[in-house]
Structures are given as C-alpha cells and as structure tokens.
Design a protein around this motif. Structure first.
Motif, PDB file in Angstrom:
ATOM      1  N   GLY A 324      30.890  51.713   3.653  1.00 24.28           N
ATOM      2  CA  GLY A 324      30.257  52.381   4.784  1.00 24.28           C
ATOM      3  C   GLY A 324      29.955  51.378   5.880  1.00 24.28           C
ATOM      4  N   THR A 325      29.449  51.860   6.989  1.00 20.69           N
ATOM      5  CA  THR A 325      29.142  50.997   8.125  1.00 20.69           C
ATOM      6  C   THR A 325      27.783  51.360   8.705  1.00 20.69           C
ATOM      7  N   GLU A 326      27.273  50.475   9.530  1.00 23.40           N
ATOM      8  CA  GLU A 326      26.092  50.770  10.336  1.00 23.40           C
ATOM      9  C   GLU A 326      26.177  49.957  11.614  1.00 23.40           C
ATOM     10  N   THR A 327      25.563  50.456  12.667  1.00 16.93           N
ATOM     11  CA  THR A 327      25.554  49.785  13.951  1.00 16.93           C
ATOM     12  C   THR A 327      24.155  49.273  14.248  1.00 16.93           C
ATOM     13  N   VAL A 328      24.079  48.000  14.626  1.00 18.89           N
ATOM     14  CA  VAL A 328      22.805  47.417  15.043  1.00 18.89           C
ATOM     15  C   VAL A 328      22.795  47.416  16.563  1.00 18.89           C
ATOM     16  N   ASP A 329      21.956  48.245  17.175  1.00 20.75           N
ATOM     17  CA  ASP A 329      21.877  48.318  18.631  1.00 20.75           C
ATOM     18  C   ASP A 329      21.414  46.989  19.190  1.00 20.75           C
ATOM     19  N   GLY A 330      22.098  46.505  20.227  1.00 19.78           N
ATOM     20  CA  GLY A 330      21.793  45.212  20.819  1.00 19.78           C
ATOM     21  C   GLY A 330      20.370  45.074  21.314  1.00 19.78           C
ATOM     22  N   PRO A 331      19.920  45.917  22.274  1.00 25.64           N
ATOM     23  CA  PRO A 331      18.574  45.740  22.862  1.00 25.64           C
ATOM     24  C   PRO A 331      17.441  45.959  21.877  1.00 25.64           C
ATOM     25  N   SER A 332      17.555  46.985  21.023  1.00 27.04           N
ATOM     26  CA  SER A 332      16.428  47.353  20.146  1.00 27.04           C
ATOM     27  C   SER A 332      16.532  46.771  18.752  1.00 27.04           C
ATOM     28  N   SER A 333      17.713  46.294  18.363  1.00 30.35           N
ATOM     29  CA  SER A 333      17.991  45.794  17.005  1.00 30.35           C
ATOM     30  C   SER A 333      17.804  46.878  15.950  1.00 30.35           C
ATOM     31  N   ARG A 334      17.794  48.140  16.392  1.00 31.14           N
ATOM     32  CA  ARG A 334      17.668  49.231  15.424  1.00 31.14           C
ATOM     33  C   ARG A 334      19.015  49.498  14.764  1.00 31.14           C
ATOM     34  N   ARG A 335      18.947  49.909  13.508  1.00 29.18           N
ATOM     35  CA  ARG A 335      20.152  50.131  12.715  1.00 29.18           C
ATOM     36  C   ARG A 335      20.413  51.632  12.589  1.00 29.18           C
ATOM     37  N   ARG A 336      21.701  51.993  12.756  1.00 28.14           N
ATOM     38  CA  ARG A 336      22.103  53.384  12.621  1.00 28.14           C
ATOM     39  C   ARG A 336      23.234  53.478  11.603  1.00 28.14           C
ATOM     40  N   PRO A 337      22.916  53.917  10.388  1.00 31.45           N
ATOM     41  CA  PRO A 337      23.945  53.959   9.347  1.00 31.45           C
ATOM     42  C   PRO A 337      24.850  55.180   9.475  1.00 31.45           C
ATOM     43  N   GLU A 338      26.090  55.042   9.006  1.00 28.10           N
ATOM     44  CA  GLU A 338      27.025  56.158   8.917  1.00 28.10           C
ATOM     45  C   GLU A 338      27.111  56.595   7.457  1.00 28.10           C
ATOM     46  N   ARG A 339      28.087  57.420   7.149  1.00 24.94           N
ATOM     47  CA  ARG A 339      28.229  57.923   5.788  1.00 24.94           C
ATOM     48  C   ARG A 339      28.753  56.850   4.843  1.00 24.94           C
ATOM     49  N   VAL A 340      28.403  56.984   3.563  1.00 23.76           N
ATOM     50  CA  VAL A 340      28.942  56.138   2.507  1.00 23.76           C
ATOM     51  C   VAL A 340      29.997  56.948   1.755  1.00 23.76           C
ATOM     52  N   ARG A 341      31.203  56.402   1.656  1.00 24.58           N
ATOM     53  CA  ARG A 341      32.279  57.073   0.940  1.00 24.58           C
ATOM     54  C   ARG A 341      32.524  56.353  -0.383  1.00 24.58           C
ATOM     55  N   VAL A 342      32.810  57.109  -1.428  1.00 25.36           N
ATOM     56  CA  VAL A 342      33.131  56.549  -2.743  1.00 25.36           C
ATOM     57  C   VAL A 342      34.572  56.916  -3.069  1.00 25.36           C
ATOM     58  N   TRP A 343      35.362  55.896  -3.382  1.00 28.58           N
ATOM     59  CA  TRP A 343      36.794  56.074  -3.602  1.00 28.58           C
ATOM     60  C   TRP A 343      37.130  55.813  -5.063  1.00 28.58           C
ATOM     61  N   ASP A 344      37.895  56.724  -5.676  1.00 26.13           N
ATOM     62  CA  ASP A 344      38.382  56.561  -7.041  1.00 26.13           C
ATOM     63  C   ASP A 344      39.632  55.675  -6.980  1.00 26.13           C
ATOM     64  N   THR A 345      39.542  54.428  -7.462  1.00 19.80           N
ATOM     65  CA  THR A 345      40.652  53.480  -7.320  1.00 19.80           C
ATOM     66  C   THR A 345      41.820  53.797  -8.241  1.00 19.80           C
ATOM     67  N   ARG A 346      41.595  54.549  -9.289  1.00 20.95           N
ATOM     68  CA  ARG A 346      42.673  54.876 -10.230  1.00 20.95           C
ATOM     69  C   ARG A 346      43.439  56.127  -9.799  1.00 20.95           C
ATOM     70  N   ARG A 347      42.704  57.119  -9.348  1.00 15.96           N
ATOM     71  CA  ARG A 347      43.360  58.352  -8.887  1.00 15.96           C
ATOM     72  C   ARG A 347      43.734  58.275  -7.407  1.00 15.96           C
ATOM     73  N   LYS A 348      43.252  57.225  -6.737  1.00 19.83           N
ATOM     74  CA  LYS A 348      43.556  56.982  -5.322  1.00 19.83           C
ATOM     75  C   LYS A 348      43.167  58.168  -4.446  1.00 19.83           C
TER      76      LYS A 348
END
Length: 608
Positions: A324-348
């Motif tokens: 997953g990812t998150e953005t740290v806003d420059g002026p405020s240093s606040r963090r805004r997370p996005e979704r977390v995805r879980v991937w099955d590496t065997r079933r792809k």
C-alpha cells in the motif's frame, strides 16, 4: 622485487609494472609471475617522469626538453619528440599515437609514432586546450578523456564530438584511466574509485570505497575482470592491490533510479519492487531466477503534493504479499493512507483489500505493517498517535488497538525508512522506534536497541536473534526477546571518520542464522559472523547503489541484492567456491619462497 626496489608505474591493463631498482635502473616486470620483461633501462638522473604504455610494451620517458618512447621487449627507441614543459604523455592503446600536453597553458599535441610526425586531426583541434586544462588525461577505445573543472569529459576521435560523463560521483575526480580495449573507464577521487562501462550509454559498474588509502595509477584488466592500483606509503608507492569487478560487469544498471522500494520473500525466491510513475506507484512480483514476473494493481500516491511512502511485506511463508501507499503532505506533514492490497503469490491474484484510513489525518500507517503468522491479520503501527492495531484481512475490520509510549526515542529529523518485523513464532513484534510488543497480549516496552536511531529490525530465520541497524551505521544483535545484547557490529562503518555515517538500509540473515549481511544507503555491503562479531572479508564490490533489500538463497550460497539503479544483483558467498576463485586469480598458491617471505612463522602448506 628486492627490498631496495620501489614500484613506479603500472601498465594500463594492470599486467605489468615498472620498478625503480636500487642501482638507479628501471625494470619492467610481470604482475603475475614477477618475472623481468626485457632488459633494465639506464635513463640517467635527468628523467623526471616515466610511464608504461599499453600492455607494458612501451616506456615513456620525459625530461625538460623532450619525450622518448621505448620498445620494452626490444629495448629500442621508437620516437623522440622535442617538446618543452611536458605535463602529460601517453600512448594510444594500439601504440600508433603519442599524446602530449605541453606548456603551462596546456597545449594538446599528437604524434604518429611510426611516421615520427605531428598529427593534425579534427579531434585534436576540437579538444584543444580543454583536454589539457585539467589534472588527468587518458586515451582509449577511440576516445580522449579528461578531468576539467571537476567534470569528466571525453571526445570521440572519429567525429570530434564532446561528451560528458553522468555526474553520479560522491567524490571530486582527480585521476582517470581507460582499459586497454577502451570498454571501461576508471575515475578516481580521494575516497572512491568509479568504474564505468562505456557504450551508447555509460554504465556505472563499480564504486569501490577506499579504506584510508592514498592511491595512484589505477589500471583496468578487463580480461581478468579486475582493477589494480598502487598504494602510497609516505612519498613512494609501496603496494600493488587488486579489486575484482567481473561479477558486476554484466549487471543491469540504469542511470536514473528505477526502483523506489524492494522486498525479498523469506525464502529468497521472489522479489517485489515498486517504482513511482507520476501519481501512481507501480508494483511487480517476479522470481529471482529471472523468469517473467507479474505486474500487480498499482496504488495511487500523490507525489506531486508531498512525499510518497510505499509499504510492502511478505507473509512468513511467502504465500501472501501485502502492499500500500500513503502521501505525506509537504506543508502540514500529515499522512493520508490509501488502500492495502493482499496478493496471493501462488494463485497470482488479489485475495483481499483493506481500507484502513481513519477520520483523523494524523492516524496514518506511520512506519510499516506486517502480516500475521496465519495471514488472517494485518498488524499496523501509526506513528502520529503512537498506537498499533490488528486488522482482520478477510473482513477488513479493526480487531484491536493498543497505545505505545515511545516519545523519548523518536527522531523526526531522521529521513530513513523505518520498518517492523515479526518474530517467526508470531509472539513478538518490533518496530523501527525500538518498541517491542508481546503478542497476543499487546503489552509493549520501549528500549534503546541501537546506538543511533534504531530504524531497521530483523529476526533470524529461527527467531533466536534480533538484529537492529541504525542511522550511524552500527548493527546491534540481541537475544530473541530483545533483552540482552549479544554483539555489536560496525555494519557500514569504513573507518573514515571524515565522511558522514552511512545509514543501514537492509539486513539479511543466512538460513542457519550464522551470517548477517548488512547493506547501506551508500551501497556498502558487508558480511558478518554473528557469533564472533567479526567481518567476513572486506566489503563486497558494488556500484555504490543504495541498498534496498538483501536476501540469501535457500542454500545460503548466494547473496541477492536489490538497489535503486539495479533491481537485482547476486554474489557468490560459498566459502569453497570463493577459495577456488581466489586460487584461480592468484594462479595457484604461494611458492615456498613466497611463503617464507610473508609467513615465516608458519609451516609451508599447499593452500590451493
């Protein structure tokens, strides 16, 4: 060589060297056998400069009035060029041209050796005084290269066009040298030696960090895959040293950093990479064997509004991969997370996704997240409010939340990547702020696990050791509960205390836990014996690429490295194969005479 001899020069291919003998004569010798090549030269006391030509086949001697070029095997004078105030003299790789920089203002002159006449080609006029203005000049592969105004420039002798070497150096260049075949160019500074592979796009092969050494006369032997250089002792060179680059020569490397983050699966069979393209983070999974990989769904990350932080983790068995990812806003240093995805590496395929963003902007991922041992839970740390949480991967709901008090150990000024690790039994969680969380109770304790800011914890495969790297380059090794320190390793430290510390950015234990690989922000990679706390040899040869991830193969014989500019490199770390390679490069072990000279206190034995 006798005790009265001193090293004076090394041929461009590093295979022959020039010795100033005690009787005042000069002798060319073979770098492998130490046998004399040709007869000694008696040039007198009025020759201030001598240099070997390509292959050690010629000898250049300069005085205040002229330059003389000698055929070494035949002991014959090939050319005498009358020229005062010669600053630099060198011979082209094919032996056809003699290149001179003369006069205080630096004038470029080129001589045809066979014809014994001046050459007035277009590239000579184009390079002009620019090539002679700097402090180093060399010729190879149809190029004339020079260091001018702390830059490396080179001219194509066919077209006369000038090119600039990409400025990736951490050091000011002061000497350069081509390989005899013109495929490689070495650039030397006070702290590093950079080796470039030339072509349509120059390619950085090796960045070798000098260990408090004063060096000169760097030479490249592409056939053997090594560079050689002289080490100064006082005012005279005292030793000829060799550094191998053959394992690095074919590694894929990009001028621009193409990999933003990387992770290896616990068994080392998969590598996950992330790169930033606009406001998207693109993720991929591929086998480390080089087989075709899988491109995963990308994640939004508004890098144009602030810093984009990427989070990636494998489950303990490697069957699941969460990112997953998150953005740290420059002026405020606040963090805004996005979704977390879980991937099955065997079933792809994607098995689930979680929206763990909360109402308060400060309640972001913070440092990292890890998958629980059963792959059913996601453990998340939020630095803004100092809490850790457990989320159900299948339902996407938060199961529990616990507060952590660790303000004493936080360092907002450090810009490194913090991380979390879970002990293989799933009963202890350690984050990058030196907090240890007992599971499943959730009780936490904060300890100073590193010498600086503890940023990178890593458990051994069996879980009996915990290694913690910090921003000062040190690595502390603890028992499985993080209560007793068992070793302290000088992870990325070079002994050069004039340079800034190199942050530890990657750690990896060997499958049996006996060896720890340590990688740094400046590309340093070292191997350590965990029990003794001693390094296993010198640092590995690298291109100076920031180390993003390390992993041993399942048999422990190969170390895998992921960097910003080269997604995957491998090193043979099997002791038996390394010993065989050393014997091959040394053309066998020491003779009885050499053994008596260097190891007189030990009984002779055939080590190869």
């Amino acid at each position: 060589m006798s005790a009265d001899d001193s090293l004076t020069d090394v041929s461009p291919d590093g295979r022959r060297f020039l010795v100033y003998r005690g009787d005042g004569s000069l002798q060319v010798r073979d770098a492998y056998s130490d046998a004399a090549v040709g007869r000694p030269f008696q040039l007198g006391d009025d020759v201030p400069g001598v240099r070997l030509g390509p292959g050690g086949k010629t000898l250049i001697a300069t005085d205040d009035k002229s330059v003389r070029l000698w055929d070494v095997p035949r002991h014959r004078l090939l050319l005498r060029a009358e020229s005062a105030e010669v600053q630099t003299a060198l011979v082209s790789p094919d032996g056809r041209l003699l290149i001179l920089c003369t006069g205080l203002s630096g004038s470029l002159k080129v001589w045809d050796v066979a014809g014994r006449r001046r050459v007035r080609a277009p590239w000579v006029r184009t390079a002009g005084r620019s090539a002679c203005h700097g402090n180093s000049l060399d010729f190879g592969g149809g190029f004339l290269a020079a260091i001018t105004d702390d830059r490396v420039l080179f001219w194509d002798t066919a077209s006369g066009r000038r090119h600039d070497l990409p400025d990736l150096s951490q050091d000011e260049p002061d000497e350069l040298a081509f390989s005899a075949d013109g495929r490689y160019l070495a650039v030397t500074g006070s702290r590093t030696v950079d080796l470039w592979r030339l072509g349509s796009t120059p390619h950085l092969v090796l960045r070798y960090t000098l260990r408090n050494e004063q060096i000169r006369k760097v030479r490249i032997d592409p056939e053997a895959g090594v560079i050689r250089y002289l080490v100064r002792a006082g005012s005279e060179p005292s030793a000829l040293r060799t550094v191998a680059f053959d394992t690095m020569a074919d590694a894929r490397w990009h001028q621009r950093a193409t990999t933003y983050q990387a992770r290896f699966s616990p068994d080392g069979r998969l590598i996950a990479t992330a790169r930033l393209v606009g406001n998207e983070a693109e993720f991929a999974l591929r086998p480390t064997t080089g087989s075709r990989g899988t491109r995963l769904p990308s994640a939004h990350c508004e890098s144009d509004r602030g810093e984009c932080i990427v989070h990636m983790t494998f489950s303990m068995d490697g069957a699941a991969f969460a990112y997953g990812t998150e953005t740290v806003d420059g002026p405020s240093s606040r963090r805004r997370p996005e979704r977390v995805r879980v991937w099955d590496t065997r079933r792809k395929r994607e098995s689930s996704s979680l929206d763990i963003a909360l109402q308060e902007p400060d309640e972001a991922f913070g440092d990292d997240f890890v998958l629980g041992p059963d792959q059913r839970s996601l453990l998340v740390y939020r630095s803004g409010v100092d809490v850790w949480e457990r989320w159900d991967v299948r339902t996407g709901e938060r199961i529990e939340r616990h507060g952590i008090g660790l303000q004493h150990f936080r360092s907002p000024s450090y810009d490194g990547t913090h991380s979390m690790t879970l002990r293989p039994d799933g009963r202890l969680l350690v984050n990058g702020y030196s907090t240890l969380v007992a599971l499943p109770s959730g009780r936490s304790v904060t300890r100073q696990l590193g010498n600086g800011v503890a940023t990178l914890p890593q458990f051994s495969p069996s879980g009996d050791r915990l290694a913690v790297g910090d921003d000062m380059g040190w690595v502390s090794v603890w028992d499985k509960d993080g209560r007793r320190r068992t070793a302290e390793l000088a992870g990325t430290l070079s002994g050069d205390f004039t340079s800034d510390p190199e942050h530890v950015t990657a750690l990896a234990f060997s499958p049996d836990g006996s060896v720890l690989a340590v990688g740094g922000a400046g590309g340093t990679i070292t191997l350590w014996d965990v029990s003794s706390g001693q390094p296993l040899g010198s640092p590995l040869s690298t291109s100076g690429d920031r180390t993003l991830a390390l992993s041993f193969t399942h048999d422990g014989r190969t170390l895998q490295v992921a960097g910003e500019h080269s997604a995957l490199r491998t090193y043979d770390v099997d002791p038996e194969r390394i010993a065989a390679e050393v014997c091959k490069r040394a053309h066998g072990g020491l003779t009885r005479e050499q053994w008596q000279t260097y190891l007189p206190e030990l009984s002779y034995r055939d080590v190869c």
